[in-house]
Scaffold this motif. Sequence first.
Motif, PDB file in Angstrom:
ATOM      1  N   GLU A   1       6.557   8.443   0.115  1.00 41.19           N
ATOM      2  CA  GLU A   1       7.173   9.195   1.215  1.00 41.19           C
ATOM      3  C   GLU A   1       6.770  10.665   1.228  1.00 41.19           C
ATOM      4  O   GLU A   1       7.195  11.420   2.110  1.00 41.19           O
ATOM      5  N   GLU A   2       5.914  11.076   0.298  1.00 40.98           N
ATOM      6  CA  GLU A   2       5.552  12.486   0.200  1.00 40.98           C
ATOM      7  C   GLU A   2       4.242  12.772   0.930  1.00 40.98           C
ATOM      8  O   GLU A   2       3.230  12.102   0.707  1.00 40.98           O
ATOM      9  N   ALA A   3       4.263  13.801   1.786  1.00 41.24           N
ATOM     10  CA  ALA A   3       3.053  14.257   2.463  1.00 41.24           C
ATOM     11  C   ALA A   3       2.264  15.122   1.487  1.00 41.24           C
ATOM     12  O   ALA A   3       2.641  16.268   1.212  1.00 41.24           O
TER      13      ALA A   3
ATOM     14  N   GLY B   1       8.917   5.433   2.693  1.00 44.61           N
ATOM     15  CA  GLY B   1       7.674   5.136   1.996  1.00 44.61           C
ATOM     16  C   GLY B   1       6.951   3.917   2.513  1.00 44.61           C
ATOM     17  O   GLY B   1       6.054   3.410   1.836  1.00 44.61           O
ATOM     18  N   VAL B   2       7.311   3.444   3.716  1.00 41.03           N
ATOM     19  CA  VAL B   2       6.628   2.287   4.277  1.00 41.03           C
ATOM     20  C   VAL B   2       6.083   2.666   5.654  1.00 41.03           C
ATOM     21  O   VAL B   2       4.981   3.197   5.745  1.00 41.03           O
ATOM     22  N   ASP B   3       6.885   2.439   6.709  1.00 39.54           N
ATOM     23  CA  ASP B   3       6.457   2.787   8.068  1.00 39.54           C
ATOM     24  C   ASP B   3       6.317   4.290   8.220  1.00 39.54           C
ATOM     25  O   ASP B   3       6.952   5.074   7.515  1.00 39.54           O
ATOM     26  N   SER B   4       5.501   4.665   9.202  1.00 36.85           N
ATOM     27  CA  SER B   4       5.329   6.086   9.494  1.00 36.85           C
ATOM     28  C   SER B   4       5.279   6.302  10.996  1.00 36.85           C
ATOM     29  O   SER B   4       4.865   5.422  11.756  1.00 36.85           O
TER      30      SER B   4
ATOM     31  N   HIS C   1       0.838  -1.203   0.000  1.00 37.04           N
ATOM     32  CA  HIS C   1       0.000   0.000   0.000  1.00 37.04           C
ATOM     33  C   HIS C   1       0.870   1.248   0.000  1.00 37.04           C
ATOM     34  O   HIS C   1       1.654   1.484   0.910  1.00 37.04           O
ATOM     35  N   ASN C   2       0.685   2.078  -1.030  1.00 39.50           N
ATOM     36  CA  ASN C   2       1.506   3.276  -1.175  1.00 39.50           C
ATOM     37  C   ASN C   2       0.971   4.459  -0.375  1.00 39.50           C
ATOM     38  O   ASN C   2       1.717   5.370  -0.032  1.00 39.50           O
ATOM     39  N   THR C   3      -0.329   4.464  -0.114  1.00 39.61           N
ATOM     40  CA  THR C   3      -0.948   5.611   0.533  1.00 39.61           C
ATOM     41  C   THR C   3      -1.186   5.310   2.009  1.00 39.61           C
ATOM     42  O   THR C   3      -1.727   4.252   2.352  1.00 39.61           O
ATOM     43  N   LEU C   4      -0.771   6.242   2.847  1.00 37.10           N
ATOM     44  CA  LEU C   4      -0.902   6.075   4.294  1.00 37.10           C
ATOM     45  C   LEU C   4      -1.544   7.320   4.881  1.00 37.10           C
ATOM     46  O   LEU C   4      -1.230   8.443   4.466  1.00 37.10           O
ATOM     47  N   TYR C   5      -2.439   7.108   5.814  1.00 39.48           N
ATOM     48  CA  TYR C   5      -3.194   8.197   6.441  1.00 39.48           C
ATOM     49  C   TYR C   5      -3.040   8.123   7.955  1.00 39.48           C
ATOM     50  O   TYR C   5      -3.032   7.041   8.528  1.00 39.48           O
ATOM     51  N   TRP C   6      -3.007   9.280   8.572  1.00 41.85           N
ATOM     52  CA  TRP C   6      -3.169   9.391  10.026  1.00 41.85           C
ATOM     53  C   TRP C   6      -4.449  10.167  10.296  1.00 41.85           C
ATOM     54  O   TRP C   6      -4.654  11.249   9.732  1.00 41.85           O
TER      55      TRP C   6
ATOM     56  N   ALA D   1      -4.307   4.398   8.613  1.00 46.03           N
ATOM     57  CA  ALA D   1      -4.978   3.626   7.572  1.00 46.03           C
ATOM     58  C   ALA D   1      -4.085   3.603   6.336  1.00 46.03           C
ATOM     59  O   ALA D   1      -3.210   4.452   6.165  1.00 46.03           O
ATOM     60  N   SER D   2      -4.313   2.611   5.476  1.00 45.83           N
ATOM     61  CA  SER D   2      -3.572   2.561   4.217  1.00 45.83           C
ATOM     62  C   SER D   2      -4.499   2.142   3.090  1.00 45.83           C
ATOM     63  O   SER D   2      -5.559   1.540   3.319  1.00 45.83           O
ATOM     64  N   SER D   3      -4.109   2.501   1.877  1.00 44.33           N
ATOM     65  CA  SER D   3      -4.854   2.087   0.689  1.00 44.33           C
ATOM     66  C   SER D   3      -3.871   1.813  -0.420  1.00 44.33           C
ATOM     67  O   SER D   3      -2.743   2.324  -0.431  1.00 44.33           O
TER      68      SER D   3
END
Lengths: 115, 109
Positions: free
Chosen positions: A52-54, A72-75, A29-34, A93-95
Amino acid sequence: EAGVVQSPRYKIIEKKQPVAFWCNPISGHNTLYWYRQNLGQGPELLIRYENEEAVDDSQLPKDRFSAERLKGVDSTLKIQPAELGDSAVYLCASSGNLAGGAEQFFGPGTRLTVL
Amino acid sequence: QKEVEQNSGPLSVPEGAIASLNCTYSDRVSQSFFWYRQYSGKSPELIMSIYSNGDKEDGRFTAQLNKASQYVSLLIRDSQPSDSATYLCAVNRDDKIIFGKGTRLHILP
């Protein structure tokens, strides 16, 4: 397949102390949300990463909150210093699609209590 | 007007009946729509997504979308006590997901 992993699950701190939350998204999953979720409310987006870009941090209180996703993985999401009003559940969350509107899968969350 | 509005409930439905959950949204350019279920103390779980006008069925769940009326709903047939939860409506606007406050559903045994 493992889901979104978050740690810690619970955190109790005194006001003015720092705190950090960690998230490992679903593999690939490339997209990560907080998100932050207060009692009786829906989740509110804090920041969205594409790799890795916000790409959307408009709701992140930048005076005390920071986030990073170096490879680009853990946050990691950090609050310094914490205030009483920061008590909430912090959800990651991730998508899998490179778009903010794709189906998102949530981790178990971190429940933060600031005393 | 809030961007995504839901009745907070609680909505009480007898076991075996149809539960109907409603959601309205304010931005006409919204493109995709989601329903999440959230049990107390747990994180949201995606149960349905819908992208075009009409009905979409998945097992006991049916999502309905009417873009002209800016309205999306979720029907749960043959309601079970395990369906008791908060149901969150979420709307994609400009690649940002906006959540409603959720509707608490209580299935009466």
